[in-house]
Design an enzyme around this catalytic site. Structure first.
Site, PDB file in Angstrom:
ATOM      1  N   GLU A 266       0.800  -1.241   0.164  1.00 17.86           N
ATOM      2  CA  GLU A 266      -0.139  -0.132   0.002  1.00 17.86           C
ATOM      3  C   GLU A 266       0.896   1.264  -0.034  1.00 17.86           C
ATOM      4  OE1 GLU A 266      -2.773  -0.439   3.174  1.00 17.86           O
ATOM      5  OE2 GLU A 266      -4.435  -1.205   1.790  1.00 17.86           O
ATOM      6  N   ASP A 339      -8.783  -8.342   3.142  1.00 16.13           N
ATOM      7  CA  ASP A 339      -8.368  -7.434   4.157  1.00 16.13           C
ATOM      8  C   ASP A 339      -9.391  -7.373   5.263  1.00 16.13           C
ATOM      9  OD1 ASP A 339      -7.366  -5.252   5.468  1.00 16.13           O
ATOM     10  OD2 ASP A 339      -7.938  -3.871   3.910  1.00 16.13           O
ATOM     11  N   GLU A 367     -13.158  -2.062  11.906  1.00 11.14           N
ATOM     12  CA  GLU A 367     -13.045  -1.225  10.650  1.00 11.14           C
ATOM     13  C   GLU A 367     -14.248  -1.748   9.722  1.00 11.14           C
ATOM     14  OE1 GLU A 367      -9.334  -1.250   8.495  1.00 11.14           O
ATOM     15  OE2 GLU A 367     -10.347  -0.008   6.730  1.00 11.14           O
TER      16      GLU A 367
HETATM   17  C1  BDP Z   1      -6.610  -1.811   5.978  1.00  9.04           C
HETATM   18  C2  BDP Z   1      -6.748  -0.532   6.681  1.00  9.04           C
HETATM   19  C3  BDP Z   1      -5.582   0.352   6.530  1.00  9.04           C
HETATM   20  C4  BDP Z   1      -4.282  -0.362   6.999  1.00  9.04           C
HETATM   21  C5  BDP Z   1      -4.166  -1.550   6.408  1.00  9.04           C
HETATM   22  C6  BDP Z   1      -2.958  -2.499   6.785  1.00  9.04           C
HETATM   23  O1  BDP Z   1      -7.835  -0.099   5.814  1.00  9.04           O
HETATM   24  O2  BDP Z   1      -5.851   1.607   7.218  1.00  9.04           O
HETATM   25  O3  BDP Z   1      -3.256   0.276   6.782  1.00  9.04           O
HETATM   26  O4  BDP Z   1      -5.394  -2.562   6.358  1.00  9.04           O
HETATM   27  O5  BDP Z   1      -3.336  -3.522   7.589  1.00  9.04           O
HETATM   28  O6  BDP Z   1      -7.698  -2.688   6.329  1.00  9.04           O
HETATM   29  O7  BDP Z   1      -1.720  -2.305   6.749  1.00  9.04           O
END
Ligand code: BDP
Length: 693
Positions: A266, A339, A367
């Site tokens: 990411e 996720d 979340e």
């Molecule tokens: C996602 C979240 C994000 C996190 C990412 C992670 O939306 O905020 O940074 O996972 O786990 O679910 O690195």
């Protein structure tokens, strides 16, 4: 005289009710009987904690003597213990402390005190805080960080220390022995002198409770913080920089746990920026912490916009590296391949990495499961993952056994949970979200523990006697009037959330406008990465719905071992819960129930809504057993959840109906909104309970 006594009683009762703001968690004080504690070994901080806990919480025979004995024993593993009516035996002082908490828990929940040996499933049971240096919390729904502050003055106040101590105690009471203090999207500043100084202050408070401190680090720290030209993991200057920085960390925090790393993920920097592998990156840090006995938890949460199926990438990148990691590296794998969705199949990496330690990562903060608004008890979801059979080393190679050292020899084992704790008085925003913190600790200690037992313990500890018994409501009613129905509610809550949001294997159809709270199957602003938009995942069209991951689709199914792969590949044998995860099916596909896919989808959505209505009734009936403050907070949140569940259901059905062109089954409650309304409302926030931002 009588009336004075009565006023006094009334005052006490009122005071008890007022005091129940949730801050005490599952550790609400009870009047203790006197107890004598005898211990072997020197008077360490951990032992002092164990003794004072016994003295503060003893519910057994007044004047009893309890022995705490340090003793090596083949049947005791890690910080495990033997509990008996005489006391606690353990190989470590932390083990004695955990034994004491177990003893007190048994006393408070009325379980018998028979002799028992209890060993933790995982060596390291770690909370991951996604807390930023400025005090904000990524995906936090319970206020600002308990560790870091906006003003960045780095002054440690008495209030900070008191709070950290309460936090450490809560963790220790459920066996959690580590905390990563900052976000995986890490700032390089975390390794600077000021932040390290504060981390040291935190470690000093957490230590007497056996909780070790870890830090999440940014892979490009050598360049960003150290001013080097590169952060290439094979560059000698980079290697030297990490060694020196690590030495400084251990100088301040001698029992520092290690580093957690999100790299090449990411947009975060990582070894791939330099043409190196995840193994090169992880090993660089593993070598730096090795002299001090430290660990590296390296995340496998990787995916790229070009991949045709995001679900496949982590497996594709990590399986070829199996066996190439140092033995103090643990690969941290989210429970599912995408996720933290309301329901995912387990990640195919579990069991597939056979020569590398792997640890499950669960998300305690909700979340994608209603944040701090919806009441969702997550133990059943985590248990579902832990119990899944990977078949990777024959039948019975469950995710739990593939990660706790039972199946593969691995030097270290661990489980991580993304914390839901913040500065809110009740720590977690929703009083029932405390149960998820509690459940994470209990499952990390015993990865086969039943969700029912966890809920039972938590409810008794958190609510029993919270309202003083009256003539109309004697204490004996607690079980029938409160415990049984509310436990049922908790156990049904996760499935209800799946039903009203993403049933039958649907996933990632939330709107990003609400920070992942509400529905957004339509959500695809122009220019957004396809794999961040719901249409990529649901693939709804006139010919059907769902992501084809079968052997004729993306073939993600081949990452699972037989006989599971074959079972999932065939819509006739794929469990309904995962159907649209693995298959793209026509709207009139015949389900196992005999209904069409469309009708089944509608029924699930409606069932979710009806369940929340039932939760409201259950909670309303529990009123006599709960103090006014917590009762009102939960009631208010359930009301909001109920309305929002309808929004989820209507959004799902009305949006998909554009493709299915089929009528909404007459047996369910008709929609209360129009699709146009819902899409228009996607901009402003959904209704939230009064007082919540
Ligand atoms: C996602 C979240 C994000 C996190 C990412 C992670 O939306 O905020 O940074 O996972 O786990 O679910 O690195």
């Amino acid at each position: 005289m009588k009336s004075i006594l009565f006023s006094l009683l009334l005052f006490c009762a009122t005071f008890t009710l007022r005091a129940e703001n949730g801050h005490q968690l599952w550790l609400r004080p009870h009047p203790a009987a006197p107890v004598t504690v005898v211990s072997s070994g020197k008077n360490s901080a951990l032992l002092a904690t164990a003794k004072s806990e016994l003295q503060q919480g003893w519910q057994g025979r007044a004047g009893a003597t309890v022995k705490l004995t340090l003793k090596k024993d083949k049947s005791i593993k890690y910080d495990g213990f033997r509990l008996s009516p005489q006391g606690v035996e353990a190989a470590t002082e932390a083990g004695l402390l955990y034994g004491v908490y177990e003893l007190l828990r048994r006393q408070q929940t009325g379980q018998p005190l028979t002799e028992v040996i209890s060993n933790p499933s995982y060596e390291h049971r770690v909370l991951n805080h996604w807390d930023n240096p400025d005090g904000s919390v990524e995906r936090g729904y319970a206020g600002k960080s308990i560790f870091w502050r906006q003003d960045s003055s780095f002054v440690v106040t008495g209030r900070d220390k008191a709070l950290w101590q309460q936090y450490a105690r809560a963790n220790a009471s459920v066996g959690i022995n580590g905390a990563v203090l900052n976000n995986v999207n890490a700032s390089p500043m975390i390794l600077s002198a000021d932040y390290l100084g504060r981390a040291k202050a935190i470690a000093d408070v957490l230590r007497p409770y056996g909780v070790k401190v870890y830090l999440a680090v940014k892979f490009s720290s050598p360049a960003l913080l150290g001013g080097l030209k590169t952060s290439d993991p094979l560059d000698p200057a980079v290697i030297a920089w990490w060694k020196a920085r690590t030495r400084e960390v251990y100088r301040q925090i001698p029992d520092f746990g290690g580093f957690l790393v999100k790299a090449s993920s990411e947009g975060q920097p990582g070894p791939q920026d330099f043409g190196r592998t995840h193994a090169d990156g992880a090993n660089l840090l593993a070598d730096a912490v090795r002299p001090y006995g430290g660990l590296v938890m390296w995340r496998a949460f990787v995916y790229s916009p070009n991949d045709k199926d995001r679900a496949k990438q982590a497996y594709n990148e990590f399986v070829p590296l199996d066996g190439k990691f140092r033995d103090n590296v643990i690969i941290q794998v989210k429970n599912g391949p995408i996720d933290f969705q309301p329901r995912e199949p387990f990640s195919p990496l579990f069991g597939a990495l056979k020569k590398t330690a792997v640890m499950p990562e669960f998300q305690i903060t909700q979340e994608y499961l209603g944040q701090a608004i919806d009441l969702v008890f997550l133990a059943p979801m985590w248990a579902e993952c832990l119990r899944s059979d990977t078949y990777q080393a024959g039948p019975g190679s469950t995710v739990a056994r593939c990660t706790d050292g039972s199946v593969y020899p691995q030097k270290h084992s661990a489980m991580a949970g993304v914390s839901n704790v913040g500065l809110d008085t009740n720590w977690t925003g929703h009083d029932f979200a405390q149960a998820n913190w509690y459940a994470f600790g209990r499952l990390a200690w015993n990865n086969t523990l039943a969700s029912e037992q966890i809920a039972d313990e938590w409810l008794r500890l958190t609510f029993d006697n919270s309202a003083p018994p009256t003539a109309n409501q004697p204490a004996a009613d607690f079980n029938a009037g409160f415990l049984t129905p509310v436990k049922q509610l908790m156990l049904a809550s996760r499935e209800a959330a799946v039903d009203y949001s993403m049933p039958l294997g649907l996933h990632h159809i939330m709107s990003a406008t609400h920070g992942h709270y509400g529905p957004g199957p339509w959500w695809a602003p122009p220019g957004t990465r396809a794999d961040w938009t719901p249409p990529y995942y649901h693939q709804a069209a006139a010919n059907g719905v769902g992501f084809d991951r079968t052997s004729t689709g993306s073939n993600a199914v081949s990452q699972y071992h037989e006989p599971l792969a074959g079972q999932l590949n065939n819509p006739a044998t794929c469990p309904d819960e995962y159907l649209l995860w693995f298959h793209h099916l026509p709207w009139d596909f015949k389900m196992k129930s005999g209904r069409t896919l469309w009708d089944e989808l509608a029924l699930h959505y409606d069932h979710g809504v009806q369940q929340v209505r039932q939760f409201q009734r259950t909670w309303d009936a529990a009123r006599p057993y709960v103090d006014a403050e917590r009762f009102a907070l939960v009631q208010n949140k359930l009301r909001t959840q109920s309305g929002n569940a309808v929004i989820w259901k209507d959004a799902g059905l009305l949006y998909f109906q554009q493709f299915s062109h089929l009528p909404i089954p007459a047996e369910i409650e008709p929609p209360m909104h129009t699709l146009e309304q819902l899409i228009a409302n996607d901009a402003p926030p959904l209704r939230r309970p009064a007082g919540q931002p």
